[in-house]
Design a protein around this motif. Sequence first.
Motif, PDB file in Angstrom:
ATOM      1  N   ASP A  82      -6.470  10.636   3.724  1.00  0.00           N
ATOM      2  CA  ASP A  82      -6.463  10.699   5.182  1.00  0.00           C
ATOM      3  C   ASP A  82      -5.102  11.147   5.708  1.00  0.00           C
ATOM      4  O   ASP A  82      -5.014  11.714   6.795  1.00  0.00           O
ATOM      5  CB  ASP A  82      -6.822   9.330   5.773  1.00  0.00           C
ATOM      6  N   GLU A  83      -4.062  10.876   4.922  1.00  0.00           N
ATOM      7  CA  GLU A  83      -2.699  11.248   5.299  1.00  0.00           C
ATOM      8  C   GLU A  83      -1.936  11.622   4.035  1.00  0.00           C
ATOM      9  O   GLU A  83      -2.139  11.006   2.997  1.00  0.00           O
ATOM     10  CB  GLU A  83      -1.962  10.066   5.943  1.00  0.00           C
ATOM     11  N   ALA A 101      -3.473  -0.506  -3.997  1.00  0.00           N
ATOM     12  CA  ALA A 101      -4.624  -0.698  -3.111  1.00  0.00           C
ATOM     13  C   ALA A 101      -4.616  -2.095  -2.496  1.00  0.00           C
ATOM     14  O   ALA A 101      -4.179  -3.059  -3.123  1.00  0.00           O
ATOM     15  CB  ALA A 101      -5.924  -0.500  -3.878  1.00  0.00           C
ATOM     16  N   ASP A 102      -5.121  -2.172  -1.276  1.00  0.00           N
ATOM     17  CA  ASP A 102      -5.387  -3.434  -0.594  1.00  0.00           C
ATOM     18  C   ASP A 102      -6.887  -3.470  -0.342  1.00  0.00           C
ATOM     19  O   ASP A 102      -7.376  -2.833   0.597  1.00  0.00           O
ATOM     20  CB  ASP A 102      -4.610  -3.514   0.709  1.00  0.00           C
ATOM     21  N   THR A 154      -7.143   0.060   2.230  1.00  0.00           N
ATOM     22  CA  THR A 154      -6.099   1.073   2.198  1.00  0.00           C
ATOM     23  C   THR A 154      -5.614   1.296   0.773  1.00  0.00           C
ATOM     24  O   THR A 154      -5.361   0.343   0.043  1.00  0.00           O
ATOM     25  CB  THR A 154      -4.910   0.655   3.080  1.00  0.00           C
ATOM     26  N   TYR A 211      -2.759   3.691  -1.490  1.00  0.00           N
ATOM     27  CA  TYR A 211      -1.566   4.530  -1.438  1.00  0.00           C
ATOM     28  C   TYR A 211      -1.362   5.171  -2.802  1.00  0.00           C
ATOM     29  O   TYR A 211      -1.522   4.504  -3.825  1.00  0.00           O
ATOM     30  CB  TYR A 211      -0.318   3.691  -1.130  1.00  0.00           C
ATOM     31  N   ASN A 238     -12.623  -0.257   1.519  1.00  0.00           N
ATOM     32  CA  ASN A 238     -12.767  -1.710   1.508  1.00  0.00           C
ATOM     33  C   ASN A 238     -13.493  -2.183   0.260  1.00  0.00           C
ATOM     34  O   ASN A 238     -14.467  -1.571  -0.159  1.00  0.00           O
ATOM     35  CB  ASN A 238     -13.530  -2.171   2.746  1.00  0.00           C
ATOM     36  N   SER A 284      -8.076  -4.532   3.386  1.00  0.00           N
ATOM     37  CA  SER A 284      -7.949  -3.555   4.470  1.00  0.00           C
ATOM     38  C   SER A 284      -8.597  -2.221   4.113  1.00  0.00           C
ATOM     39  O   SER A 284      -8.836  -1.389   4.987  1.00  0.00           O
ATOM     40  CB  SER A 284      -6.476  -3.318   4.802  1.00  0.00           C
ATOM     41  N   VAL A 316      -2.223   8.405   1.759  1.00  0.00           N
ATOM     42  CA  VAL A 316      -2.912   7.199   2.194  1.00  0.00           C
ATOM     43  C   VAL A 316      -4.395   7.499   2.348  1.00  0.00           C
ATOM     44  O   VAL A 316      -4.779   8.525   2.922  1.00  0.00           O
ATOM     45  CB  VAL A 316      -2.348   6.708   3.548  1.00  0.00           C
ATOM     46  N   HIS A 317      -5.196   6.597   1.830  1.00  0.00           N
ATOM     47  CA  HIS A 317      -6.656   6.659   1.964  1.00  0.00           C
ATOM     48  C   HIS A 317      -7.090   5.416   2.735  1.00  0.00           C
ATOM     49  O   HIS A 317      -6.643   4.310   2.414  1.00  0.00           O
ATOM     50  CB  HIS A 317      -7.343   6.633   0.595  1.00  0.00           C
ATOM     51  N   HIS A 318      -7.954   5.582   3.716  1.00  0.00           N
ATOM     52  CA  HIS A 318      -8.486   4.459   4.491  1.00  0.00           C
ATOM     53  C   HIS A 318      -9.976   4.307   4.191  1.00  0.00           C
ATOM     54  O   HIS A 318     -10.611   5.238   3.697  1.00  0.00           O
ATOM     55  CB  HIS A 318      -8.286   4.691   5.989  1.00  0.00           C
TER      56      HIS A 318
END
Length: 82
Positions: A73-74, A42-43, A48, A50, A12, A46, A7-9
Amino acid sequence: MSQFMDVHHGMNGITADDLKKAHQADLAIEKEEGVHFEKAWADPQSGTVYCLSEAPSAEAVQRIHERAGHPADEVHPVPLTV
């Protein structure tokens, strides 16, 4: 080989073209760590992203993402699928 979801945050506003370029950057070097990135989602709202991969370890997944310029990030193992 095990499966991992990372997961990448903070991405945006990511576009389909941005996602494709990032995925291609991973694919270009993935074999160096024995990783195979299967798919990315991707969103943009948000920020985010995956990524699903097969890899020998979570650390190998992270090394590829770091070298491609977008560290995760995770990174989570995915031991069960249906």
